[in-house]
Enzyme design. Structure first.
Site, PDB file in Angstrom:
ATOM      1  N   PRO A  89      13.984 -19.469 102.112  1.00 49.98           N
ATOM      2  CG  PRO A  89      15.303 -17.576 101.620  1.00 49.98           C
ATOM      3  CD  PRO A  89      15.142 -18.912 101.514  1.00 49.98           C
ATOM      4  CD  GLU A 116      21.328 -14.318  94.879  1.00 49.34           C
ATOM      5  OE1 GLU A 116      20.188 -13.413  94.878  1.00 49.34           O
ATOM      6  OE2 GLU A 116      22.305 -14.171  95.475  1.00 49.34           O
ATOM      7  NE  ARG A 154       9.699 -32.522 120.511  1.00 47.58           N
ATOM      8  CZ  ARG A 154       8.590 -32.267 121.025  1.00 47.58           C
ATOM      9  NH1 ARG A 154       7.434 -32.102 120.164  1.00 47.58           N
ATOM     10  NH2 ARG A 154       8.219 -32.296 122.409  1.00 47.58           N
TER      11      ARG A 154
END
Length: 244
Positions: A89, A116, A154
């Site tokens: 993140p 964590e 793709r």
């Protein structure tokens, strides 16, 4: 393209990598997938891959040894250094532009974390890219890896049926894609725009260009700051600004 995925839950990838476009991509020899449980590279009798953080604190941290060993194993016969992608993140927000960049690589390695976080030495030494799907936290990196792999694969040659399809996707042109319609031309009183039935490809292309700009203006105005607009779109944008 060769894609290696290091995960503690390799079974999560079974359906995604062996269905739909990903299955077709492998059948066409555009890509090969190898999902590895990096717990197999732990050296202690309990196959431990995490430990308590130095200095205290909540949660467990992924140990460096199993991931270093796994990366060394999957790159032993690699001539060109691969892109090693850490799903995190804290990473760079993944975009279509990044997907296009990665699609030119020969070898991608994805590291899917849990707990964590990662021992910082994994970031410092192994990783070339840290990527995030957005400003939120997932249980692990597997779902993010699946999304990025799908987006990249793709774009490879001989994967999608129409070679122009990825070039016209939302974000590939800098704008959101125009609306689409198919048969029937009239459904419960809702009619397809007449221009699309005209057979006049010049007018159809102009309509799509116009609708692409309008949709972006209404939904993602921020994209207009960097989008490469045509003269027609710049004129239309001024009209939209005047009429708002």
């Amino acid at each position: 393209m060769k894609v290696d995925v290091l995960s503690l839950f390799p079974e999560m990838f079974e359906g995604v990598l062996h269905s739909s476009i990903m299955k077709k991509a492998q059948a066409n020899d555009a890509v090969s997938f190898n999902v590895i449980n990096f717990r197999d590279y732990a050296t202690d009798k309990h196959h431990k891959v995490d430990d308590y953080p130095y200095g205290g604190g909540a949660g467990m941290v992924l140990k460096p040894e199993p991931l270093f060993a796994a990366i060394e194993d999957v790159t032993v016969d690699t001539e060109k250094p691969p892109r090693i992608i850490l799903l995190c993140p804290q990473g760079e927000k993944f975009t279509q532009k990044k997907s296009e960049e990665l699609s030119s690589e020969e070898h991608l390695i994805f590291i899917c974390g849990h707990y964590e976080g990662y021992d910082e030495r994994i970031r410092d030494v192994l990783v070339t890219d840290e990527l995030s799907l957005g400003d939120f936290v997932l249980t692990g990196g597997e779902i993010a890896a699946m999304a990025i792999i799908d987006s990249v694969v793709r774009l490879l040659p001989n994967v999608l049926g129409n070679v122009d399809s990825p070039m016209l996707d939302s974000f590939s042109t800098g704008l959101l894609e125009h609306p689409h319609y198919t048969r029937p031309a009239n459904f419960k009183g809702m009619e397809v725009p007449e221009v699309l039935l005209s057979g006049n490809h010049a007018k159809i292309n102009q309509w799509r260009e116009e609708q692409s700009l309008i949709r972006t203006y209404e939904r993602r105005k921020d994209l207009l700051e960097t989008a490469p607009l045509t003269d027609f779109q710049r004129t239309l944008l001024k009209q939209l600004e005047r009429n708002k």
